[in-house]
Design a protein around this motif. Sequence first.
Motif, PDB file in Angstrom:
ATOM      1  N   ARG A 258       0.805  -1.219   0.000  1.00 26.95           N
ATOM      2  CA  ARG A 258       0.000   0.000   0.000  1.00 26.95           C
ATOM      3  C   ARG A 258       0.843   1.276   0.000  1.00 26.95           C
ATOM      4  N   THR A 259       2.092   1.172   0.438  1.00 27.66           N
ATOM      5  CA  THR A 259       2.931   2.379   0.433  1.00 27.66           C
ATOM      6  C   THR A 259       3.188   2.871  -0.989  1.00 27.66           C
ATOM      7  N   ALA A 260       2.949   2.042  -1.976  1.00 26.24           N
ATOM      8  CA  ALA A 260       3.069   2.482  -3.370  1.00 26.24           C
ATOM      9  C   ALA A 260       2.030   3.545  -3.720  1.00 26.24           C
ATOM     10  N   GLN A 261       1.027   3.720  -2.875  1.00 31.62           N
ATOM     11  CA  GLN A 261      -0.021   4.695  -3.124  1.00 31.62           C
ATOM     12  C   GLN A 261       0.343   6.113  -2.677  1.00 31.62           C
ATOM     13  N   ILE A 262       1.436   6.255  -1.958  1.00 31.94           N
ATOM     14  CA  ILE A 262       1.736   7.525  -1.302  1.00 31.94           C
ATOM     15  C   ILE A 262       1.870   8.673  -2.290  1.00 31.94           C
ATOM     16  N   GLY A 658      -7.381   2.558  -3.769  1.00 32.87           N
ATOM     17  CA  GLY A 658      -6.357   3.534  -3.401  1.00 32.87           C
ATOM     18  C   GLY A 658      -6.796   4.875  -3.934  1.00 32.87           C
ATOM     19  N   PRO A 659      -5.899   5.875  -3.944  1.00 32.79           N
ATOM     20  CA  PRO A 659      -6.274   7.190  -4.472  1.00 32.79           C
ATOM     21  C   PRO A 659      -6.779   7.080  -5.904  1.00 32.79           C
ATOM     22  N   ASN A 660      -7.955   7.652  -6.162  1.00 40.47           N
ATOM     23  CA  ASN A 660      -8.633   7.491  -7.444  1.00 40.47           C
ATOM     24  C   ASN A 660      -8.220   8.613  -8.397  1.00 40.47           C
ATOM     25  N   VAL A 661      -7.080   8.432  -9.054  1.00 40.32           N
ATOM     26  CA  VAL A 661      -6.576   9.407 -10.021  1.00 40.32           C
ATOM     27  C   VAL A 661      -7.326   9.186 -11.329  1.00 40.32           C
ATOM     28  N   LEU A 662      -8.158  10.125 -11.708  1.00 42.97           N
ATOM     29  CA  LEU A 662      -9.003   9.921 -12.880  1.00 42.97           C
ATOM     30  C   LEU A 662      -8.208  10.086 -14.172  1.00 42.97           C
TER      31      LEU A 662
END
Length: 676
Positions: A258-262, A658-662
């Motif tokens: 999950r740290t790949a989401q930072i 994770g963070p939803n980058v559109l």
Amino acid sequence: MKIPSLAGAVLLAAVTAVLPSSSGASAAAAADTRIDIDVRAGLATVSDTAVGVNHAIWDSQLGTPAVSDLLGDAGVKMLRYPGGSYADIYHWRDHTAPGGYVAPNTDFDTFMAGARRTGAQPMIIANYGTGTAQEAADWVRYANVTKGYGAAYWTIGNENYGNGHYGSAWEADDHADKSPKEYAAHVVAYSEAMKAVDPTIKVGAVLTMPGNWPDGIIGAGDTGTWNQEVLTRAGSAIDFVDVHWYPGGSTPAETLTRTAQIQDAVHLLRQQINQYAGTGASRIGISMTETNVEVGRNTQPGALFLADVYSGLLAQGVFTVQWWNVHNGLGTVSEVAGETDYGDYGLLSSGNCNADNTVCQPALNTPFAPYHALSLVGDLARAGDRFVGTGSDNGLVSAHAVRRTNGDLAVLLVNKDPDAAHTVSLNYQGFTPASGAPTVASFGNGDDAVSTAAVGSASTQTLEPYSVSLVTVRSGRTESGSPKAPGQPSATVTDRTATISWPAGAAGLKYEVFRQNAGVGEQLGETTGTSLTIGNLQPGRRYTINVLARDGSGRQSQASPPLTFTTGTPATSTCTVKFRDVNDWGNGYVGSIDITNNATAPINGWTLAFTWPTDWQSVSSGWSATWSQEGRTVRVTSDAALAAGAAASVGFVGNYSGPNVLPTVFTLNGTVCTGA
């Protein structure tokens, strides 16, 4: 925040190297992992509040000399008080928390005495849930006028989105209106009252971390998400935003991914601040005041996660990262990677037992594994030093690096493989290491303390399974006489070009522009002027660049502050696409895409294609066309004709974890469309 059981609360009343004591893997083994470090890729400068932890008023050890010294030894520079959700029931003047437990000798003055002994600045949570702006202003007066503590950082409440407005209620909130609009109005009132007492303080507002609930959700009666509403209405009154991150994961391996989401999460949060907070939004900082794991809290997974998450967040400019918690109490006991895990969110043992005394923790204040990882991060992230770019070709080995003010390099390596050692080759860009073995401080699975030795070389080290190592590499060249780093660059961006500009330095300098690229920077051009236009960029791509100066003797400066920008879509095209997230529930949403044919001829059958920015996004189902996904690439196909000037609409259900980058770039039959 995570609150302990009542029983627990009352009882509380680079290169990494194998050290000789480890399993014996040789530092001379053939490398299976490549680590790249590029000092030309400058990231954030370490603040003087970088490494933090939480204190809580139900912890009887709060402020004791033993605990204060342990935290000081670990390099802790910020302490948060009075403890998560307790902040919204806590009244500082009489030191009470109706409905909660308050341990003896945990009042504000005791906390401050401990913070001073630790050498840490305080971050104080003003009571929003059951308090008033006047109560908060009086606390500022007592702290900074009466006592002269110089407490600079004050947050208004804790996790106030958890007050029932979105359906879940764990945070105390006596306000009849639980909306973000109401919270924002009170943030403004609190800020004005508190700054009237001491205009030098910094006031923070509670936001939600992108990718964590209730991010993306629009509550009943609201016009936007929690973050959008708070930033729009209170942005001018705050100096920083405060977020928490409990990334979850059912196994240690899942959690450690999950740290790949930072990077994406911080990027989205900064994007929200810039979009909604109004003029001067760039002044608003980001604090991460709670983080922890659900599996392996006291054992090596917690330690590996801590090392990764602190380093990753600080490198992205978060000014403080704070573990939850110093002490918390016994939870569910299990075995993780061969070690007993007590399910305790604390860094230090509470020394308590379960109800029938069949399982007891180690002696009070015994450090758990994450504490030792914290001490390595505390040594890595020293105030004034600078994070630089790194890359790894092994998903189980992560790297973080800091350039010391004296030119040396500190590299933190995390081996997340529980079963195998990994020998790494360390490759430097823009840095020449000195000869001789570097100093390596390492903490492995089951160790009781950090071990330090001079081992291996500056180019090859071996990492034990499930280990964290800090390698300090001395610089082999002097930096004296080098030009000063250029100032903050800015950019004017199109779909395929970016004109980079920066402040002028001394006369006679040449400037070099580098793109950050996983530890191996790419030089995009050079000039003797103060701007450079870069071509051949990809539409919708995020780029991070630095500018460096070189003088006539060939001496190179350190990197400018980083500049991140995203290219757009073509100003004109034969097609236009409008993408909307029309209904979000926190880990999924309904998406709508409108496609317009701008050409003068009809399109007889079409394929719309786009690529998800991350690995944790997908299409669950779609309608009004045929939907398919391969890897990150989505294709939407229709046999229908699209007349000149006509539009078609399609929809889908999207999932994200994770963070939803559109996505911003769409192609229609291979042509890049203009984004609407």
